[in-house]
Design a protein around this motif. Structure first.
Motif, short mmCIF file in Angstrom:
data_model
loop_
_atom_site.label_atom_id
_atom_site.label_comp_id
_atom_site.label_asym_id
_atom_site.label_seq_id
_atom_site.Cartn_x
_atom_site.Cartn_y
_atom_site.Cartn_z
N GLU A 150 -21.31 -24.60 -53.46
CA GLU A 150 -21.55 -23.78 -52.05
C GLU A 150 -21.12 -24.96 -51.22
O GLU A 150 -20.25 -24.90 -50.17
N CYS A 151 -21.93 -26.18 -51.47
CA CYS A 151 -21.72 -27.17 -50.20
C CYS A 151 -20.69 -27.78 -50.31
O CYS A 151 -19.87 -28.05 -49.06
N PHE A 152 -19.90 -28.17 -51.27
CA PHE A 152 -18.79 -28.76 -51.31
C PHE A 152 -17.44 -27.89 -50.82
O PHE A 152 -16.52 -28.34 -50.34
N SER A 153 -17.71 -26.48 -51.13
CA SER A 153 -16.66 -25.58 -50.60
C SER A 153 -16.67 -25.58 -49.28
O SER A 153 -15.64 -25.61 -48.54
N LYS A 154 -17.70 -25.44 -48.56
CA LYS A 154 -17.85 -25.64 -47.03
C LYS A 154 -17.39 -26.86 -46.57
O LYS A 154 -16.49 -26.84 -45.48
N VAL A 155 -17.73 -28.12 -47.24
CA VAL A 155 -17.26 -29.23 -46.78
C VAL A 155 -15.75 -29.30 -46.85
O VAL A 155 -15.09 -29.99 -45.81
N LEU A 156 -15.22 -28.83 -47.74
CA LEU A 156 -13.90 -28.66 -47.73
C LEU A 156 -13.08 -27.91 -46.84
O LEU A 156 -12.05 -28.33 -46.48
N GLU A 157 -13.68 -26.92 -46.44
CA GLU A 157 -13.19 -26.20 -45.24
C GLU A 157 -13.16 -27.30 -43.81
O GLU A 157 -12.00 -27.23 -43.18
N PHE A 158 -14.24 -27.78 -43.73
CA PHE A 158 -14.32 -28.79 -42.70
C PHE A 158 -13.25 -29.92 -42.46
O PHE A 158 -12.56 -30.20 -41.66
N VAL A 159 -13.22 -30.42 -43.70
CA VAL A 159 -12.09 -31.56 -44.12
C VAL A 159 -10.67 -31.06 -43.90
O VAL A 159 -9.82 -32.03 -43.21
N ARG A 160 -10.29 -29.95 -44.37
CA ARG A 160 -9.07 -29.46 -44.18
C ARG A 160 -8.42 -29.09 -42.83
O ARG A 160 -7.57 -29.43 -42.36
N LEU A 161 -9.58 -28.68 -42.13
CA LEU A 161 -9.29 -28.71 -40.65
C LEU A 161 -9.16 -29.93 -39.78
O LEU A 161 -8.33 -30.07 -38.98
N GLU A 162 -9.77 -30.82 -40.48
CA GLU A 162 -9.58 -32.36 -39.70
C GLU A 162 -8.21 -32.86 -40.30
O GLU A 162 -7.87 -33.87 -39.51
N GLY A 163 -7.56 -32.37 -41.42
CA GLY A 163 -6.50 -33.18 -42.09
C GLY A 163 -6.57 -34.51 -42.52
O GLY A 163 -5.74 -35.27 -42.23
N LYS A 164 -7.66 -34.89 -43.12
CA LYS A 164 -7.97 -36.13 -43.58
C LYS A 164 -7.68 -36.28 -45.19
O LYS A 164 -8.46 -35.38 -45.83
N ALA A 165 -6.39 -36.50 -45.67
CA ALA A 165 -6.15 -36.18 -46.93
C ALA A 165 -6.96 -36.94 -47.82
O ALA A 165 -7.07 -36.62 -48.97
N LYS A 166 -7.17 -38.18 -47.62
CA LYS A 166 -8.20 -38.85 -48.49
C LYS A 166 -9.33 -38.37 -48.72
O LYS A 166 -10.00 -38.08 -49.81
N LYS A 167 -10.30 -37.99 -47.60
CA LYS A 167 -11.27 -37.38 -47.76
C LYS A 167 -11.35 -36.14 -48.52
O LYS A 167 -12.24 -35.50 -49.42
N GLU A 168 -10.29 -35.25 -48.20
CA GLU A 168 -10.04 -33.94 -48.98
C GLU A 168 -9.84 -34.19 -50.47
O GLU A 168 -10.44 -33.43 -51.32
N MET A 169 -8.93 -35.10 -50.93
CA MET A 169 -9.00 -35.65 -52.12
C MET A 169 -10.53 -35.81 -52.95
O MET A 169 -10.76 -35.40 -54.11
N GLU A 170 -11.22 -36.71 -52.32
CA GLU A 170 -12.81 -36.94 -52.53
C GLU A 170 -13.61 -35.53 -52.80
O GLU A 170 -14.32 -35.54 -53.85
N VAL A 171 -13.39 -34.89 -51.85
CA VAL A 171 -14.31 -33.51 -51.88
C VAL A 171 -13.77 -32.59 -52.99
O VAL A 171 -14.46 -32.04 -53.54
N LEU A 172 -12.47 -32.47 -53.02
CA LEU A 172 -11.85 -31.67 -53.97
C LEU A 172 -12.35 -31.92 -55.38
O LEU A 172 -12.67 -31.50 -56.40
N ASN A 173 -12.57 -33.57 -55.84
CA ASN A 173 -12.94 -33.98 -56.98
C ASN A 173 -14.50 -33.83 -57.11
O ASN A 173 -14.77 -33.40 -58.24
N MET A 174 -15.20 -33.77 -55.97
CA MET A 174 -16.74 -33.38 -56.25
C MET A 174 -16.71 -32.19 -56.34
O MET A 174 -17.64 -31.82 -57.29
#
Length: 432
Positions: A150-174
Motif C-alpha cells: 500500500e505504502c509503496f504504491s502511494k509513493v509511486l503515485e507521488f514520484v510519477r507526478l514529480e517525474g523523477k526517473a531514478k526515484k521511480e526506479m527505486e520505488v518500483l523495485n521496493m
C-alpha cells in the motif's frame, strides 16, 4: 552561527562543527531546561522544538542517534502540549527516520503512521511521501507486506507526478520486493520489469544486475525454470562485465539452485565452483564458507556423503570465524547427520557436542535441545540405548524449561513419542 557557517560553505564543515562543540555545554543545558519547562509556557515549548530543528544537521555528526531521539521525544511532547500540529508532524517524522536508521522498525512505524496522517491533513505532500516511503520500508522489514505494498504504491503515485526517473526506479523495485515477499508474484514480476526498464534507460548497470537476479529468484519460486535461467544468465553477464563481483557470486548461487531443481547437477556445481573462485580472489572467507556449506548440502541431498563431508569440513573453519551462529550450527548439524549416514558415530557425536555447546553458550534452548536429541539419535543408531535415553531425558528437560515456541513444542513431542514407543517395546519384549 554554526548552521549559518555550514550553509554558506559546505567546505567549512569542520569549522562549523568546532563552533558547535565549543558551545555544546550551553546548548545541552538549554535544551534540557526547555524540555523540563515546556509545559509551563508556549514560548518555552517552541524553544524545545527549535533545539531539534536547529540541530538536525550538525548534531547527528557529533552525537549518537539515541541522544537525537531523546531530544525529538522531548520536542514531540512539547509540540503536543502547545498544540503545534506542524511541529508535532516534524518531530514524528524525525523520530520515524531515526528509529528506522537504528532498525527499531515497530516503534518507527507508530511514529510514521501518525506523521503520514498529519502530513495528509496539513497538505504537506513532500512529508507525506517521505513518511509513506519509510513506513513501507519498515513494514517490509517487519513482514507486514500488505501494508508495505500500500505504502509503496502511494509513493509511486507521488514520484510519477514529480517525474523523477531514478526515484521511480527505486520505488518500483521496493514495491516489487514487497509483492515478492507477500507472494503476489504476478505483480512482483510486473514491477521488477518496470524497474528494469527504468534502470536500462538510466544506464544503471548495478540495479539492472540486481533486478535480473531478483527476477530469476522469483521465476525459480514459481517454477518457471527456463525464464529463471535466462534472467540469471543475463544478470551474471552484466555483473561480470561491470566488475560487480559480489552480485556475480549471488547470481551464480541462485543459478545453481535453479539447476539443482531441474536435476542439472553438474551445472549447479559448476556455478558454485565459479562463485567459490570469485570469493577466493576477493579474499571473502565468509562467502567461501557459505558456498562450501551449500555445496555440502547439495552433495548430501544427492547422497554423495563423502563429497559432502569434504565440503563441510573445508567450510567449517571459515564459517566459525566469519559467519553467524545459526549458520555454524546448521553446518555442524548437517555434518553430524552426514557422518551418521555412513556409520561414523564417533565423529557424528563430536559434531553434535559442538552444536550443543553453541546452543548453551548463546542461551538458545531449541539449539541445545535439538543437539541433545541428535546425540540421542546417534546413540540409538549405534546401539547404546542407555545413553540414548539419558540424552533424550536431558533434551526433554531443556524443552520444558524453555518458553513454549512452536519449534520447541514440535521437538518435545517428537522426543515424547520416541520415549513412549520405547516403553511399549520394553513391555512387549518382557511378555507382560
Amino acid at each position: 552561527d554554526a548552521n549559518d557557517l555550514y550553509d554558506s560553505d559546505e567546505d567549512a564543515l569542520e569549522s562549523a562543527l568546532n563552533l558547535f562543540d565549543l558551545d555544546w555545554y550551553n546548548i545541552e543545558a538549554g535544551q534540557k531546561w526547555s524540555s523540563q519547562k515546556s509545559t509551563e509556557d508556549a514560548k518555552i515549548a517552541k524553544l524545545c522544538g527549535d533545539f531539534c530543528k536547529e540541530a538536525r544537521v550538525l548534531m547527528p555528526m557529533r552525537h549518537t542517534t539515541e541522544e537525537c531521539i531523546q531530544w525529538n521525544e522531548s520536542a514531540l511532547e512539547a509540540s503536543r502540549d502547545s498544540e503545534n500540529v506542524e511541529a508535532e508532524k516534524n518531530n514524528l517524522l524525525s523520530l520515524g527516520m531515526q528509529l528506522h536508521s537504528l532498525g527499531h522498525y515497530d516503534k518507527a512505524i507508530e511514529y510514521l503512521e501518525e506523521a503520514q496522517s498529519l502530513s495528509n491533513k496539513l497538505g504537506h505532500v513532500g512529508d507525506e511521501k517521505t513518511s509513506m516511503d519509510l513506513l513501507g520500508q519498515c513494514c517490509l522489514s517487519t513482514g507486514n507486506y500488505e501494508r508495505a505494498i500500500e505504502c509503496f504504491s502511494k509513493v509511486l503515485e507521488f514520484v510519477r507526478l514529480e517525474g523523477k526517473a531514478k526515484k521511480e526506479m527505486e520505488v518500483l523495485n521496493m514495491l516489487a520486493q514487497a509483492c515478492f515477499k507477500g507472494n503476489v508474484f504476478d505483480r512482483a514480476e510486473l514491477n521488477f520489469k518496470l524497474s528494469l526498464e527504468k534502470a536500462q534507460k538510466l544506464g544503471n548497470k548495478e540495479v539492472q544486475a540486481q533486478v535480473l537476479d531478483d527476477l530469476g529468484r522469483l521465476c525459480n519460486t514459481v517454477k518457471k525454470y527456463q525464464s529463471a535461467i535466462n534472467y540469471l544468465k543475463e544478470g551474471k553477464t552484466l555483473a561480470h562485465q561491470n566488475n560487480l563481483k559480489t552480485r556475480e557470486i549471488g547470481i551464480l548461487e541462485n543459478l545453481s539452485m535453479t539447476y539443482m531443481q531441474t536435476s542439472k547437477h553438474k551445472k549447479a556445481f559448476d556455478c558454485l565452483d565459479g562463485a567459490l573462485e570469485i570469493g577466493r580472489k576477493l579474499g571473502d572467507n565468509r562467502g567461501q564458507g557459505l558456498i562450501l556449506k551449500k555445496m555440502g548440502d547439495y552433495h548430501r541431498s544427492l547422497k554423495e556423503y563423502t563429497a559432502a563431508i569434504e565440503k563441510y569440513e573445508r567450510g567449517l573453519p571459515k564459517i566459525r570465524k566469519f559467519a553467524v551462529l545459526p549458520i555454524e550450527y546448521s553446518l555442524l548439524e548437517n555434518l553430524g547427520n552426514t557422518y551418521l549416514e555412513i556409520g561414523g558415530y564417533e565423529k557424528s557425536m563430536i559434531c553434535f557436542r559442538h552444536s550443543r555447546t553453541l546452543g548453551k553458550k548463546h542461551a538458545d534452548p531449541h539449539m541445545e535441545a535439538k543437539a541433545l536429541w541428535n546425540l540421542s539419535l546417534t546413540c540409538q543408531r549405534s546401539g547404546d540405548n542407555g545413553e540414548a535415553l539419558s540424552l533424550a531425558e536431558l533434551a526433554t528437560q531443556v524443552c520444558s524449561g524453555a518458553q513454549g515456541s512452536e519449534e520447541i513444542k514440535i521437538l518435545a513431542a517428537e522426543i515424547k513419542d520416541w520415549m513412549i514407543k520405547r516403553v511399549e517395546d520394553e513391555i512387549k519384549d518382557s511378555g507382560l
